[in-house]
Design an enzyme around this catalytic site. Structure first.
Site, short mmCIF file in Angstrom:
data_model
loop_
_atom_site.label_atom_id
_atom_site.label_comp_id
_atom_site.label_asym_id
_atom_site.label_seq_id
_atom_site.Cartn_x
_atom_site.Cartn_y
_atom_site.Cartn_z
N ASP A 152 0.99 -1.20 -0.09
CA ASP A 152 -0.02 0.12 0.00
C ASP A 152 0.88 1.16 -0.12
O ASP A 152 2.12 1.07 0.53
CB ASP A 152 -0.81 0.01 1.55
CG ASP A 152 -1.76 1.40 1.42
OD1 ASP A 152 -2.19 1.68 0.57
OD2 ASP A 152 -1.55 1.89 2.50
N ASP A 350 -1.83 -0.94 6.04
CA ASP A 350 -1.94 -0.35 7.40
C ASP A 350 -3.36 0.18 7.56
O ASP A 350 -3.70 0.55 8.67
CB ASP A 350 -1.26 1.00 7.59
CG ASP A 350 -1.53 2.05 6.80
OD1 ASP A 350 -1.97 1.87 5.60
OD2 ASP A 350 -1.45 3.34 7.40
N ASP A 354 -7.08 -1.92 3.29
CA ASP A 354 -5.95 -3.09 3.11
C ASP A 354 -6.53 -4.20 3.63
O ASP A 354 -5.94 -5.43 3.39
CB ASP A 354 -4.85 -2.43 3.42
CG ASP A 354 -4.26 -1.53 2.88
OD1 ASP A 354 -4.41 -1.29 1.48
OD2 ASP A 354 -3.70 -0.51 3.81
#
Length: 458
Positions: A152, A350, A354
């Site tokens: 990410d 995080d 996600d």
């Protein structure tokens, strides 16, 4: 609206009448009148939570090698004891009983049973001391075969907070800028208040008046009769601001560099500009190079703007075909699922956006500062800033599995040699009773000597 919980985009998104807003996002500026369109059970956040649960349940635990052979071990030893008794019974019944009993004593399933769990337990404890929390020993096995690491962007590759990286213009304007920005709640306002160093303070007679927020554009107000506006480049057209050619070129440069330009105007003329950005973590480049050197492919999955994500990918040497931008949590999940069908897939993130992908990946890694749902979905939580914890995890996993294999080899070798000695009558029950615990001790010693996650190891 701050939609980062769902999209990962660090800068607020403007909304207007008729636009859809999701539960869990944060209103940053003006009051809103909203109409609930569905129950909480059908909200976007609930849908993501359901995807997380499905991903966790679909994971099949890896059956340890010890569990696969443990059941056969007892049967084989009993058969060998029977053969030993039958073979020696033709010479002496006493010798037959003695040697068969010796075999049953010396054969040690304990060493085989301890080889895996004890080595994993020690590795997990040492990893925890380095702030790497591994939920299951399956993680170590998954990380043996290089595949793809999906990262990410916001909060993982980058710091996850907006910072001012450059200011150009009159420094005398800074106190006025800060005075205006104190009147609003917004990530960009927070960055300006935190990072712009004031050269002075407004006097008691200087009052901020008529502060107006312009959602999607910026904020303006009056100080000592002067109208001061602070906002994005779109503010130039919105308020018909005049801007010099050097400032235009500088804003262009910001745009090409993947930075967001902010303009500061006084009475309709742009007198200062600054650039803001979510900065890349200092260790990101080193960590990605280490991953590539170890044979892993690295890609980015982000909900942020195309230009920003592509710029980050280019800076870190990630190929364009491995860089995905402006994708939803559901699209992230599909990419991770497809990748997992072909090879070992690691997802590092995080945020709530996600979490479903973390649950569906071969190994999900939540990083420092992650949302609670991402920690629940992940197999590993790295509770320290930066990405070097990922490479430390992979190096430790390789050493741990290598130690497990060594323990199996030692344990099996011991049992083969000991069984041979017992069947041939070369040892008696007393010697067998001494040798048996030594095999377990040897396995425990090797597990303790495992170099993985030691403080003095990289």
């Amino acid at each position: 609206m701050d939609c980062s919980i769902l999209t990962g985009e660090s800068i607020g998104v403007p909304v207007t009448v008729g636009d859809h807003v999701s539960a869990g996002t944060t209103n940053l500026l003006s009051p809103l009148v909203i109409q609930a369109k569905c129950l909480v059970a059908h909200s976007r956040l609930s849908e993501i939570a359901s995807l997380v649960e499905a991903g966790i349940q679909s994971k099949t635990p890896i059956v340890q090698f010890a569990n696969a052979i443990g059941g056969y071990f007892v049967v084989i030893v009993l058969l060998l004891a029977g053969l030993t008794f039958a073979g020696w019974a033709t010479f002496s019944l006493e010798l037959a009983i003695n040697h068969a009993m010796t075999l049953l004593i010396v054969a040690c399933p304990c060493a085989l049973g301890l080889a895996t769990p004890f080595t994993i337990a020690i590795a997990q404890a040492r990893a925890a001391r380095q702030q790497i929390l591994v939920k299951s020993g399956d993680v170590f096995e998954h990380l043996q075969q290089p595949g793809t690491v999906w990262l990410d962007k916001t909060g993982t590759i980058t710091e996850g907070k907006i910072s001012v990286v450059e200011y150009q213009g009159e420094t005398e304007l800074i106190p006025a800028i800060l005075a205006i920005e104190k009147q609003v709640v917004h990530p960009i306002a927070n960055a300006l208040l935190r990072d712009l160093v004031s050269t002075g303070e407004l006097s008691e007679t200087d009052h901020v008046e008529e502060v107006n927020t312009l959602p999607g554009y910026g904020v303006c107000g009056r100080i000592n009769g002067a109208t001061i506006a602070v906002g994005s480049e779109k503010l130039i057209e919105k308020m018909t601001l005049s801007i010099s050619e050097p400032f235009k070129k500088q804003l262009n440069r910001y745009h090409q560099s993947g930075l967001t330009g902010i303009v500061i105007a006084v009475d309709g003329t742009v007198q200062a500009i600054c650039a803001i950005s979510d900065q890349i973590r200092p260790d990101a480049s080193i960590a990605i190079e280490q991953l590539k050197s170890a044979g892993w492919k690295v890609g980015i999955l982000s909900g942020d703007h195309v230009e920003v994500v592509n710029k980050v990918g280019k800076q870190l040497g990630i190929p364009e075909e491995m860089t995905f931008s402006q994708i939803s949590p559901e699209q992230k999940l599909e990419i991770v699922k497809e990748s997992s069908k072909q090879e070992t897939t690691i997802m590092v993130g995080d945020g709530v956006n996600d979490s479903a992908s973390l649950a569906a990946a071969s190994v999900g890694i939540a990083v420092h500062g992650g949302a609670a749902v991402s920690l629940q979905a992940a197999d590993v939580y790295i509770n320290r800033p930066g990405l070097l914890g990922i490479t430390a995890l992979m190096q430790g996993a390789k050493k741990t599995v290598r130690t497990i294999r060594l323990n199996f080899a030692v344990s099996l070798s011991y049992n083969i040699i000991a069984a041979g000695l017992a069947m041939s009558g070369m040892i008696n029950p007393i010697i067998a009773a001494i040798l048996m615990p030594l095999s377990s001790l040897s396995v425990l010693t090797i597990a303790f000597l495992n170099p993985a996650f030691r403080v003095d190891q990289p």
